[in-house]
Design a protein around this motif. Structure first.
Motif, PDB file in Angstrom:
ATOM      1  N   LEU A  20      29.620  38.965 -17.763  1.00  0.00           N
ATOM      2  CA  LEU A  20      29.074  39.893 -18.753  1.00  0.00           C
ATOM      3  C   LEU A  20      27.995  40.777 -18.158  1.00  0.00           C
ATOM      4  CD1 LEU A  20      28.797  37.603 -21.925  1.00  0.00           C
ATOM      5  CD2 LEU A  20      30.711  39.030 -21.162  1.00  0.00           C
ATOM      6  N   LEU A  21      27.301  40.274 -17.121  1.00  0.00           N
ATOM      7  CA  LEU A  21      26.269  41.047 -16.428  1.00  0.00           C
ATOM      8  C   LEU A  21      26.657  41.201 -14.964  1.00  0.00           C
ATOM      9  CD1 LEU A  21      22.846  39.610 -17.708  1.00  0.00           C
ATOM     10  CD2 LEU A  21      24.010  41.703 -18.432  1.00  0.00           C
ATOM     11  N   ASN A 249      25.811  33.187 -11.903  1.00  0.00           N
ATOM     12  CA  ASN A 249      24.550  33.909 -11.769  1.00  0.00           C
ATOM     13  C   ASN A 249      24.320  34.872 -12.928  1.00  0.00           C
ATOM     14  OD1 ASN A 249      24.385  32.531  -9.396  1.00  0.00           O
ATOM     15  ND2 ASN A 249      23.996  34.304  -8.106  1.00  0.00           N
ATOM     16  N   ASP A 250      25.200  34.789 -13.922  1.00  0.00           N
ATOM     17  CA  ASP A 250      25.157  35.632 -15.114  1.00  0.00           C
ATOM     18  C   ASP A 250      24.747  34.753 -16.286  1.00  0.00           C
ATOM     19  OD1 ASP A 250      25.702  37.090 -17.398  1.00  0.00           O
ATOM     20  OD2 ASP A 250      27.722  37.678 -16.793  1.00  0.00           O
ATOM     21  N   VAL A 251      23.483  34.830 -16.681  1.00  0.00           N
ATOM     22  CA  VAL A 251      22.978  33.919 -17.708  1.00  0.00           C
ATOM     23  C   VAL A 251      23.690  34.122 -19.040  1.00  0.00           C
ATOM     24  CG1 VAL A 251      21.069  35.422 -18.454  1.00  0.00           C
ATOM     25  CG2 VAL A 251      20.859  32.931 -18.679  1.00  0.00           C
ATOM     26  N   LEU A 252      24.088  35.349 -19.365  1.00  0.00           N
ATOM     27  CA  LEU A 252      24.764  35.598 -20.641  1.00  0.00           C
ATOM     28  C   LEU A 252      26.163  34.991 -20.655  1.00  0.00           C
ATOM     29  CD1 LEU A 252      23.819  39.248 -21.700  1.00  0.00           C
ATOM     30  CD2 LEU A 252      22.986  37.086 -22.613  1.00  0.00           C
ATOM     31  N   ALA A 253      26.905  35.137 -19.561  1.00  0.00           N
ATOM     32  CA  ALA A 253      28.248  34.556 -19.497  1.00  0.00           C
ATOM     33  C   ALA A 253      28.186  33.038 -19.602  1.00  0.00           C
ATOM     34  CB  ALA A 253      28.936  34.981 -18.201  1.00  0.00           C
ATOM     35  N   ILE A 254      27.194  32.442 -18.946  1.00  0.00           N
ATOM     36  CA  ILE A 254      27.032  30.983 -19.028  1.00  0.00           C
ATOM     37  C   ILE A 254      26.687  30.563 -20.448  1.00  0.00           C
ATOM     38  CG2 ILE A 254      25.587  29.047 -18.298  1.00  0.00           C
ATOM     39  CD1 ILE A 254      27.548  29.870 -16.177  1.00  0.00           C
TER      40      ILE A 254
END
Length: 401
Positions: A20-21, A249-254
């Motif tokens: 997502l990021l 490394n994408d906090v939103l996807a996690i």
């Protein structure tokens, strides 16, 4: 012609990775996951600007604690340290995606998970100093103690999840009651037999557990490409466990992937498996030397994918962060590091026979005999003229008689 195939197709190219990021902070819309992030709106919105700033601060804080812990180990204050440098988004995201009642089962590197669950970093450092046998109350903070043996926590997590089923707190439709388990382990642990056995039990009993592996590319000095000929996300599918590959490394996807998986597990839909693709920016532990097996070019490539830098860039694009906020986070992180430094340096050595005190609720003759033997053992190391040392040991023996 044999019915067996001798080659494996390039399935890695066929395994998509949710992101997502991007590394430059650009946000990519995703209809399903954006809905998961929005939740019920208001405080439940995982992607609100206020939440995003909170994730940024969390990652900055836990990185500062991580770096200070490495420094303390180099000073001889810790016996060992396993750094989570570079894996902050995977851990902060997974920790905040869980509900308060969920039970989290970490390995030994989940410092961001601990932070998200309200566990102070000094408790982690005390364990690595060897003066704590756990560090927190698992029931109070809904987080299992750190597990050192690779993969050993996976069966525990599944067993706990099966217990939740028997307690009647799965699939009731009550979001305040329904509970799931998040089992965390690394790519190396995913090769252990305990994980495969856990898949078997979880799938057979539809246990409410989410397996979350942080693929940081290296199991000490063994790359993931040697551990598995297919992406790790595909490992669970042989058990019928749905899985997904996510940019770690994408906090939103996690956040979105873990929240969706835990929601499904709580609803009684069975287990899920998530592969978070990330990178271990530091050594495996402070006893490891990455220069012996890892090229510097790889480290430089992943440095540009730094999860903290990525979220900062995204917030800048949203105009939801300024230099004053960044400076304030850095100052808080420095204060935390200094507090950890003074706490560890100021610690007194624990009572050497304290480990016998809580072995059983009631006195036990075998434990008492072992304690007596240990007191005799440590007494022989006292100087002959050190009557105080012998008197202390004798006094302890008398009190325990």
């Amino acid at each position: 012609m044999s019915v067996f195939r001798s080659t494996i197709p390039d399935v890695a190219a066929e395994e998509p990775m949710i992101q997502l990021l991007a590394a430059d902070g650009t946000r990519t819309p995703h209809a399903e996951l954006d809905e998961v992030l929005a939740g019920r709106g208001g405080e439940d919105d995982l992607a609100s600007p206020q939440r995003l700033r909170g994730y940024y601060r969390d990652m900055v804080m836990i990185r500062a604690a991580d770096l200070e812990a490495t420094s303390l180990q180099r000073q001889g204050q810790l016996g060992l340290w396993a750094s989570a440098l570079g894996q902050e988004a995977a851990q902060i995201g997974a920790g905040h995606a869980s509900r308060e009642q969920d039970y989290l089962v970490p390995t030994y590197r989940e410092h961001g998970i601990a932070w998200a669950r309200g566990i102070e970093p000094w408790r982690l450092l005390e364990s690595y100093r060897g003066v704590s046998h756990g560090g927190w109350d698992p029931n109070e903070l809904r987080t299992h103690p750190y597990m050192i043996v690779l993969g050993s926590q996976a069966p525990h997590a599944v067993g706990y999840a099966m217990g939740l089923q028997r307690d009647g707190v799965v699939g009731t439709g009550d979001p305040e009651t329904d509970t799931a388990v998040l089992a965390l382990f690394g790519d190396g642990a995913s090769s252990e037999g305990e994980v495969s056995e856990s898949f078997t039990f979880a799938a057979s009993f539809d246990a409410p557990v989410v397996f979350f592996t942080q693929n940081n590319q290296w199991a000490i000095s063994v790359p993931t490409s040697v551990q598995s000929r297919v992406p790790l996300a595909q490992r669970s599918r042989g058990w019928g466990i749905p899985s997904v590959r996510v940019d770690g490394n994408d906090v939103l996807a996690i956040l979105a992937a873990v929240r969706e998986a835990l929601d499904a597990a709580r609803a009684g839909e069975g287990p899920r498996f998530i592969e978070a693709v990330t990178y271990r920016m530091a050594a495996h532990t402070t006893s490891d030397d990455t220069s012996r097996y890892r090229p510097s070019s790889e480290e430089e490539e992943w440095a540009e994918k730094d999860p903290i830098l990525r979220l900062r860039r995204h917030l800048e694009q949203l105009e939801e962060i300024d230099e004053a906020f960044i400076a304030r986070c850095d100052e808080e992180a420095h204060d935390l590091a200094m507090a950890l430094h003074h706490h560890i340096h100021g610690m007194e050595d624990p009572d050497p026979v304290g480990m016998f005190t809580h072995a059983y609720a009631e006195p036990h003759p075998i434990v008492e005999a072992e304690r007596e033997q240990y007191l005799d053992y440590i007494a022989q190391f006292e100087d002959e003229g050190d009557d105080v040392g012998r008197d202390d040991a004798a006094e302890q023996k008398g009190e325990l008689a």
